[in-house]
Design a protein around this motif. Sequence first.
Motif, PDB file in Angstrom:
ATOM      1  N   ARG A   1      -0.500  13.651   9.245  1.00 14.18           N
ATOM      2  CA  ARG A   1       1.447  13.832   9.039  1.00 14.18           C
ATOM      3  C   ARG A   1       1.696  12.858   7.755  1.00 14.18           C
ATOM      4  O   ARG A   1       2.456  13.867   6.761  1.00 14.18           O
ATOM      5  N   SER A   2       0.788  12.109   6.990  1.00 10.58           N
ATOM      6  CA  SER A   2       0.763  11.441   5.381  1.00 10.58           C
ATOM      7  C   SER A   2       0.540  12.027   4.943  1.00 10.58           C
ATOM      8  O   SER A   2      -1.076  11.937   4.920  1.00 10.58           O
ATOM      9  N   TYR A   3       0.607  12.828   4.051  1.00 13.07           N
ATOM     10  CA  TYR A   3      -0.742  13.807   3.191  1.00 13.07           C
ATOM     11  C   TYR A   3      -0.943  12.778   2.403  1.00 13.07           C
ATOM     12  O   TYR A   3       0.003  11.915   1.769  1.00 13.07           O
ATOM     13  N   ASP A   4      -2.145  12.523   2.347  1.00 19.48           N
ATOM     14  CA  ASP A   4      -3.019  11.759   1.619  1.00 19.48           C
ATOM     15  C   ASP A   4      -2.347  11.312   0.150  1.00 19.48           C
ATOM     16  O   ASP A   4      -2.563  10.940  -0.773  1.00 19.48           O
ATOM     17  N   TYR A   5      -2.562  12.258  -0.219  1.00 19.42           N
ATOM     18  CA  TYR A   5      -1.890  12.430  -1.825  1.00 19.42           C
ATOM     19  C   TYR A   5      -0.371  12.432  -2.343  1.00 19.42           C
ATOM     20  O   TYR A   5      -0.583  12.001  -3.702  1.00 19.42           O
ATOM     21  N   LEU A   6       0.070  11.924  -1.319  1.00 17.03           N
ATOM     22  CA  LEU A   6       1.563  11.409  -1.839  1.00 17.03           C
ATOM     23  C   LEU A   6       1.497  10.199  -1.928  1.00 17.03           C
ATOM     24  O   LEU A   6       1.631   9.302  -2.315  1.00 17.03           O
ATOM     25  N   GLN A   7      -0.145   9.347  -1.210  1.00 14.96           N
ATOM     26  CA  GLN A   7      -0.570   7.495  -1.588  1.00 14.96           C
ATOM     27  C   GLN A   7      -1.360   7.626  -2.803  1.00 14.96           C
ATOM     28  O   GLN A   7      -2.279   7.513  -3.149  1.00 14.96           O
ATOM     29  N   LEU A   8       0.194   6.959  -3.826  1.00 19.11           N
ATOM     30  CA  LEU A   8      -0.152   6.628  -4.661  1.00 19.11           C
ATOM     31  C   LEU A   8      -1.084   5.470  -4.616  1.00 19.11           C
ATOM     32  O   LEU A   8      -0.895   4.362  -4.035  1.00 19.11           O
ATOM     33  N   PRO A   9      -1.500   4.850  -5.632  1.00 22.13           N
ATOM     34  CA  PRO A   9      -3.342   3.436  -5.336  1.00 22.13           C
ATOM     35  C   PRO A   9      -2.024   3.020  -6.017  1.00 22.13           C
ATOM     36  O   PRO A   9      -0.891   3.247  -7.648  1.00 22.13           O
ATOM     37  N   ASN A  10      -2.278   1.868  -5.797  1.00 23.95           N
ATOM     38  CA  ASN A  10      -1.190   0.992  -6.876  1.00 23.95           C
ATOM     39  C   ASN A  10      -2.164   0.154  -8.272  1.00 23.95           C
ATOM     40  O   ASN A  10      -2.871  -0.496  -7.840  1.00 23.95           O
ATOM     41  N   VAL A  11      -1.030  -0.225  -9.087  1.00 19.73           N
ATOM     42  CA  VAL A  11      -2.271  -0.193 -10.524  1.00 19.73           C
ATOM     43  C   VAL A  11      -1.014  -1.734 -10.544  1.00 19.73           C
ATOM     44  O   VAL A  11       0.232  -1.571 -10.500  1.00 19.73           O
ATOM     45  N   GLN A  12      -1.923  -2.916 -11.376  1.00 18.82           N
ATOM     46  CA  GLN A  12      -1.416  -4.030 -11.993  1.00 18.82           C
ATOM     47  C   GLN A  12       0.249  -3.291 -12.895  1.00 18.82           C
ATOM     48  O   GLN A  12      -0.092  -2.327 -13.875  1.00 18.82           O
ATOM     49  N   LYS A  13       1.787  -4.382 -12.514  1.00 26.55           N
ATOM     50  CA  LYS A  13       2.522  -3.541 -12.952  1.00 26.55           C
ATOM     51  C   LYS A  13       2.843  -4.175 -14.540  1.00 26.55           C
ATOM     52  O   LYS A  13       2.544  -5.279 -14.944  1.00 26.55           O
ATOM     53  N   ASN A  14       3.897  -3.115 -15.311  1.00 30.16           N
ATOM     54  CA  ASN A  14       3.807  -3.334 -16.874  1.00 30.16           C
ATOM     55  C   ASN A  14       3.070  -3.638 -17.554  1.00 30.16           C
ATOM     56  O   ASN A  14       2.914  -4.879 -18.378  1.00 30.16           O
TER      57      ASN A  14
END
Length: 361
Positions: free
Chosen positions: A166-179
């Motif tokens: 159900r949760s399209y995995d392309y919608l789950q964007l990886p996190n990176v260090q902010k700024n």
Amino acid sequence: MTKFLNNKLFHFLYFFLFLNCPILPVNSSSALAAWELKTNGVLELRTKSNTNLKAYFQKANNKYGDRFWVDFPGELKNPRLIKGNGPIKEIRLGKPSIGKTRLVIEFREETYLSPLTWRMVGLDQNRWRIKLFEPKYTFNRIGEGFVQKRIGNLKTNQNSSFIKKRSYDYLQLPNVQKNKYSVVIDPGHGGLDPGAIGIRGIRETDVVLEVSKIVKKLLTEKGVKVRLTRKNEVDLDLPPRVSFANNTDADIFVSIHANASRGKRRDINGLETYYFKGWRGRLLAKKIQKQILRVSPGSPDRGVKQGRFYVIKNTRMPAVLVEIGFLTGRLDARRLEKTAHRKRIAYAITKGILEYLSKAG
Ligand SMILES: [Zn+2]
């Protein structure tokens, strides 16, 4: 509570394969034209062009064995039941609701299946293939109609496929260090230069500007600083794009384009990503190419290539130029004219960029 547990035990897997295309009117005939389950366990389908398919798998319960089914738009005229053999108990064609067609494959109890590895592959705009079981089972083919053989030798996009669950995995964007990171996105062409003009007058400049703006929004939400070389319909030469990028502290440069084939051949579709040199550029190109293919089922993988385009050759950071489809191709153009698909492509490019940044940034 019991109900909840039962649901959990149900192991309901939901696959959703979509193509953006108009949904057929309720009273139209079934979009399923032919199907064949072959001795090697591969199911092939032929549909009307650019059909929305939804595919599902459900583990066995008291009433039924393991079942795989595909829903098609358009209503089936004659619901029917076909007796199976080998691992297949039976195949049913029905109308689950008005205006729909459902093809159900029910497996025998002892059949070993691994639905998590299943991939529906688009062979072209009206043919699909999915491997359901291993050829170790003896099975005589079952089918109706004629699922046309492949023509030509285009490498089909094998990665793209089902977007799982159900949760399209392309919608789950990886996190990176902010700024931490900074990216320049370059929407190709603009202003007096519309770039490629495709089917029904679709213009490259419009498509890539919308995609670029969505990429900017998504990356910004992830704490990545994004600059666009152009924000609207202005004619911008190549050197200013490069000097703009070179005057920033950008970690990467991504130029977004859409293709046109010579002679505007409607049968030429596909995606490709270029880099100029270096492992970083190549890695970025690979990450982006992989993701855009996943949201473009059936569109050929034209690969990651080295190219000498001005904007990627002269920028001093790792740089790529991505071609998100052929505006002159029947399959790609139909998708790229819709915002829904532009969003998917933007998600895919963003995901590729974030994966690159988290690995090599
Ligand atoms: Zn272009």
